[in-house]
Scaffold this motif. Structure first.
Motif, PDB file in Angstrom:
ATOM      1  N   THR A   5       7.276  56.234  77.866  1.00  0.00           N
ATOM      2  CA  THR A   5       7.177  57.410  78.899  1.00  0.00           C
ATOM      3  C   THR A   5       5.118  57.415  78.670  1.00  0.00           C
ATOM      4  O   THR A   5       4.558  57.631  79.180  1.00  0.00           O
ATOM      5  CB  THR A   5       7.555  58.287  78.234  1.00  0.00           C
ATOM      6  OG1 THR A   5       9.398  58.155  78.603  1.00  0.00           O
ATOM      7  CG2 THR A   5       6.884  59.518  78.324  1.00  0.00           C
ATOM      8  N   LEU A   9       2.523  58.461  80.995  1.00  0.00           N
ATOM      9  CA  LEU A   9       1.651  59.064  80.689  1.00  0.00           C
ATOM     10  C   LEU A   9      -0.197  59.106  81.030  1.00  0.00           C
ATOM     11  O   LEU A   9      -0.561  59.386  82.037  1.00  0.00           O
ATOM     12  CB  LEU A   9       1.966  59.919  79.748  1.00  0.00           C
ATOM     13  CG  LEU A   9       3.343  60.633  78.901  1.00  0.00           C
ATOM     14  CD1 LEU A   9       2.560  60.964  77.517  1.00  0.00           C
ATOM     15  CD2 LEU A   9       3.282  62.201  80.364  1.00  0.00           C
ATOM     16  N   GLN A  20       5.504  67.299  81.794  1.00  0.00           N
ATOM     17  CA  GLN A  20       5.585  66.196  80.349  1.00  0.00           C
ATOM     18  C   GLN A  20       5.194  67.264  78.988  1.00  0.00           C
ATOM     19  O   GLN A  20       6.228  66.427  78.030  1.00  0.00           O
ATOM     20  CB  GLN A  20       4.747  64.641  80.747  1.00  0.00           C
ATOM     21  CG  GLN A  20       6.139  64.541  81.522  1.00  0.00           C
ATOM     22  CD  GLN A  20       5.082  62.996  81.959  1.00  0.00           C
ATOM     23  OE1 GLN A  20       3.974  62.396  81.797  1.00  0.00           O
ATOM     24  NE2 GLN A  20       6.132  61.686  82.661  1.00  0.00           N
ATOM     25  N   SER A  23       8.349  69.475  78.155  1.00  0.00           N
ATOM     26  CA  SER A  23       9.636  68.841  78.110  1.00  0.00           C
ATOM     27  C   SER A  23       9.974  69.146  76.716  1.00  0.00           C
ATOM     28  O   SER A  23       9.338  68.750  75.484  1.00  0.00           O
ATOM     29  CB  SER A  23       9.553  67.143  78.190  1.00  0.00           C
ATOM     30  OG  SER A  23       8.712  65.872  77.486  1.00  0.00           O
ATOM     31  N   CYS A  57      11.715  66.224  85.565  1.00  0.00           N
ATOM     32  CA  CYS A  57      11.598  64.807  84.480  1.00  0.00           C
ATOM     33  C   CYS A  57      12.373  64.417  85.494  1.00  0.00           C
ATOM     34  O   CYS A  57      12.444  62.724  85.985  1.00  0.00           O
ATOM     35  CB  CYS A  57      12.597  65.014  83.478  1.00  0.00           C
ATOM     36  SG  CYS A  57      12.727  63.975  82.197  1.00  0.00           S
ATOM     37  N   TYR A  60      11.125  62.767  88.333  1.00  0.00           N
ATOM     38  CA  TYR A  60       9.716  61.860  88.648  1.00  0.00           C
ATOM     39  C   TYR A  60      10.838  60.729  87.900  1.00  0.00           C
ATOM     40  O   TYR A  60      10.030  59.111  88.381  1.00  0.00           O
ATOM     41  CB  TYR A  60       9.105  62.096  86.359  1.00  0.00           C
ATOM     42  CG  TYR A  60       8.398  61.318  86.575  1.00  0.00           C
ATOM     43  CD1 TYR A  60       7.089  60.730  87.114  1.00  0.00           C
ATOM     44  CD2 TYR A  60       9.001  60.184  85.755  1.00  0.00           C
ATOM     45  CE1 TYR A  60       6.022  59.825  86.633  1.00  0.00           C
ATOM     46  CE2 TYR A  60       7.960  59.235  84.785  1.00  0.00           C
ATOM     47  CZ  TYR A  60       6.568  58.667  85.564  1.00  0.00           C
ATOM     48  OH  TYR A  60       5.436  58.175  85.419  1.00  0.00           O
ATOM     49  N   TRP A  71      16.380  60.625  81.562  1.00  0.00           N
ATOM     50  CA  TRP A  71      15.498  60.908  82.269  1.00  0.00           C
ATOM     51  C   TRP A  71      16.162  61.647  82.715  1.00  0.00           C
ATOM     52  O   TRP A  71      17.604  61.839  83.687  1.00  0.00           O
ATOM     53  CB  TRP A  71      14.856  60.406  83.244  1.00  0.00           C
ATOM     54  CG  TRP A  71      13.702  58.940  82.655  1.00  0.00           C
ATOM     55  CD1 TRP A  71      14.016  57.953  81.724  1.00  0.00           C
ATOM     56  CD2 TRP A  71      12.515  59.029  82.073  1.00  0.00           C
ATOM     57  NE1 TRP A  71      13.397  57.257  81.249  1.00  0.00           N
ATOM     58  CE2 TRP A  71      12.001  57.982  81.797  1.00  0.00           C
ATOM     59  CE3 TRP A  71      11.753  60.124  82.657  1.00  0.00           C
ATOM     60  CZ2 TRP A  71      10.754  57.886  81.314  1.00  0.00           C
ATOM     61  CZ3 TRP A  71      10.110  60.157  81.724  1.00  0.00           C
ATOM     62  CH2 TRP A  71       9.704  59.264  81.690  1.00  0.00           C
TER      63      TRP A  71
END
Length: 87
Positions: A5, A9, A20, A23, A57, A60, A71
């Motif tokens: 992740t 990012l 994100q 989250s 999420c 994505y 996810w």
């Protein structure tokens, strides 16, 4: 967050990262979201249920073909099934 992740990012434009940062998984143990093969996904999915950015999420993960981890409240296998139904 899990290493995969974090790599994602670092490659995202700044405006795409906002969800994100909001989250719930970013505030919890990342290991729960990347269980060993055959390991339980229950704890991660419990966190996802209450997350305000669950839809973003999942979107994505589907758009970027994420193959590991939970996810948007779904496992890789569940995301694969979802993609097949959409076709």
């Amino acid at each position: 967050m899990h290493e995969l992740t974090l790599v994602a990012l670092n490659q995202e434009p700044e405006e795409e990262i906002g969800w994100q940062e909001r989250s719930l998984c970013a505030q919890t143990d990342p290991e729960a979201f990347f269980p060993e093969k055959g390991g339980s996904t229950r704890e991660a999915k419990k966190v996802c249920v209450g997350c305000e950015v669950r839809a973003e999420c999942l979107e994505y993960a589907l758009a970027n073909d994420e193959r590991f981890g939970i996810w948007g409240g779904l496992s890789e296998r569940e995301r694969r099934k979802l993609k097949k139904r959409a076709v």
